[in-house]
Design a protein around this motif. Sequence first.
Motif, PDB file in Angstrom:
ATOM      1  N   PHE A 118       0.826  -1.214   0.000  1.00  0.00           N
ATOM      2  CA  PHE A 118       0.000   0.000   0.000  1.00  0.00           C
ATOM      3  C   PHE A 118       0.858   1.262   0.000  1.00  0.00           C
ATOM      4  CE2 PHE A 118      -3.571  -2.725   1.392  1.00  0.00           C
ATOM      5  CZ  PHE A 118      -4.509  -2.291   0.466  1.00  0.00           C
ATOM      6  N   GLY A 122       0.610   4.066  -2.859  1.00  0.00           N
ATOM      7  CA  GLY A 122       0.359   5.466  -2.500  1.00  0.00           C
ATOM      8  C   GLY A 122       1.486   6.382  -2.938  1.00  0.00           C
ATOM      9  N   LEU A 125       1.320   6.897  -6.720  1.00  0.00           N
ATOM     10  CA  LEU A 125       0.238   7.792  -7.116  1.00  0.00           C
ATOM     11  C   LEU A 125       0.531   9.238  -6.748  1.00  0.00           C
ATOM     12  CD1 LEU A 125      -2.832   5.559  -6.179  1.00  0.00           C
ATOM     13  CD2 LEU A 125      -1.920   6.019  -8.469  1.00  0.00           C
ATOM     14  N   VAL A 126       0.995   9.462  -5.523  1.00  0.00           N
ATOM     15  CA  VAL A 126       1.268  10.834  -5.063  1.00  0.00           C
ATOM     16  C   VAL A 126       2.426  11.440  -5.852  1.00  0.00           C
ATOM     17  CG1 VAL A 126       2.104  12.201  -3.102  1.00  0.00           C
ATOM     18  CG2 VAL A 126       0.268  10.531  -2.768  1.00  0.00           C
TER      19      VAL A 126
END
Length: 146
Positions: A118, A122, A125-126
Amino acid sequence: MESPSSNINPTPSPLAEAVATGIGGAVGASARWAAQWLWPWSADLDAKHLSIVDPVLVINVVGAFFLGVLLSRIERVTPHPLLRPFLAVGVLGTFTTWSSLVTEITLLDAAGLTEEAFFKLGLSLVLGLLAFVAGQRLSRDRGACL
């Protein structure tokens, strides 16, 4: 009577867009292969050998940055109608690689490293979104230089 400017950038046929996208895809996939070859990594490694920062993350963030630059530039000029399918969808679409990211996340999760999976998702994506916005802003601020 048509104005002379109406024929400057005619809408390309779907076949022309498909060919431009396919050629761009070959270029982008080759560039990704070269980048991964320069930074040795293998998708069939087990999760213990995956790192948070690897070629997939770097490639995706760099691709997002250049996509931001490209789309910002396209907003301000009247490009050839096949430029966007060739560069944005073809080259950058295959240079960046969602499938490899998902493969890495799946390997991490299967090895019981769900938190790391995860975190990597994350982070990807960020950083991708931040890189895209940075590319847009840099292109707008220094448009003539890029």
